[in-house]
Design an enzyme around this catalytic site. Structure first.
Site: not given
Length: 282
Positions: A47, A97, A101, A193
């Site tokens: 991510d 995503h 964020h 990540h």
């Protein structure tokens, strides 16, 4: 008599011709936490990129012959389009995503749709491919709200996770490794990540655990999709016989991804298994 034989042959051919696969209208709002296939298999997902750590991760995955899913932030994709192109060229799956964020759990469906559409547009623009497949969506912070249904309306499966080593908290690689091994289970989608901070420990952890897991009989797949089956969603460039491919270059062919073992030209990936590593279906 001849006409009868021809008619019989045509009828027989009709019944013997394989039917085209029946594809579903689109994904459901279910949140997926498992791989496409069963058994001793996991799916790696990363991510918050792309970032300065993404090239090192791509090199690692290329060297270890693993494909993963990259959950990209729209603003990050816009800032570094070259990395988006590299991710796609290596045949990794792509995941939306969100654009910045943000927490989206209290957003309206209209707000969510605008954000996800803008993010997909940014990823595709960065990759230089308006038709680039983006099969997944992951809500930032796992704050889902109405996002799964909205993502499904845009053709994306919502992607959760079953293993979380919390590699974002600043822990060293040995702690991340302990957490990964403690939570490891068959068919798990693993959350990690490649952006949002110092990801050196994450890279160091996977440098160790991927070979260890493979030696122990584990393999790697992509996350499941809801509402399928679907046609292949290949991001790697299609193989062309007269193109020269250097070692470790990846291509798609016949709905699968292949990685060159060495310099090659003319060798069909589906037939020349001594030249190409088969990395599995798109």
């Amino acid at each position: 008599m001849r006409l009868r034989v021809l008619a019989l042959c045509a009828t027989t051919a009709l019944f013997l011709t394989p039917a085209a696969p029946a594809y579903a209208d689109g994904p459901t709002g279910e949140i997926v936490k498992a791989t496409r296939t069963s058994g001793q298999v996991v799916a790696l997902t990363f991510d918050d990129g792309p970032s300065a750590w993404t090239p090192g991760l791509l090199d690692l995955l290329r060297r270890l012959r693993v494909r993963a899913t990259f959950c990209l932030i729209g603003g990050q994709a816009k800032a570094d389009p070259g990395l988006v192109r590299d991710i796609a060229a290596d045949g990794h799956a792509l995941c939306n995503h969100s654009y910045k964020h943000d927490f989206m759990s209290t957003w309206t469906p209209e707000q969510i749709q605008a954000d996800l559409t803008a993010t997909n547009d940014e990823i595709r623009a960065a990759a230089g491919d308006p038709d680039l497949p983006i099969r997944y969506f992951r809500a930032p912070y796992g704050a889902w709200g109405a996002t799964p249904q909205t993502a499904a309306s845009l053709g994306m499966t919502s992607l959760g996770w079953a293993v979380d080593p919390t590699d974002w908290d600043g822990s060293p690689s040995d702690v991340i490794i302990q957490r990964l091994n403690a939570q490891l289970r068959p068919t798990a989608v693993i959350l990690s990540h490649d952006g949002g901070g110092d990801r050196g420990p994450t890279l160091a952890a996977y440098e160790q655990v991927i070979p260890q897991w493979r030696k122990a009989g584990w393999s790697f797949d992509l996350p499941a999709l809801t509402g399928g089956p679907y046609p292949p969603a290949c991001t790697a460039p299609a193989w062309r016989p007269h193109t020269v491919y250097a070692k470790d270059r990846r291509v798609s062919h016949g709905g699968r991804v292949y990685q060159a073992r060495w310099w090659t030209k003319l060798d069909n990936p589906a037939a020349a298994r001594w030249v190409w590593h088969d990395l599995g279906p798109c």
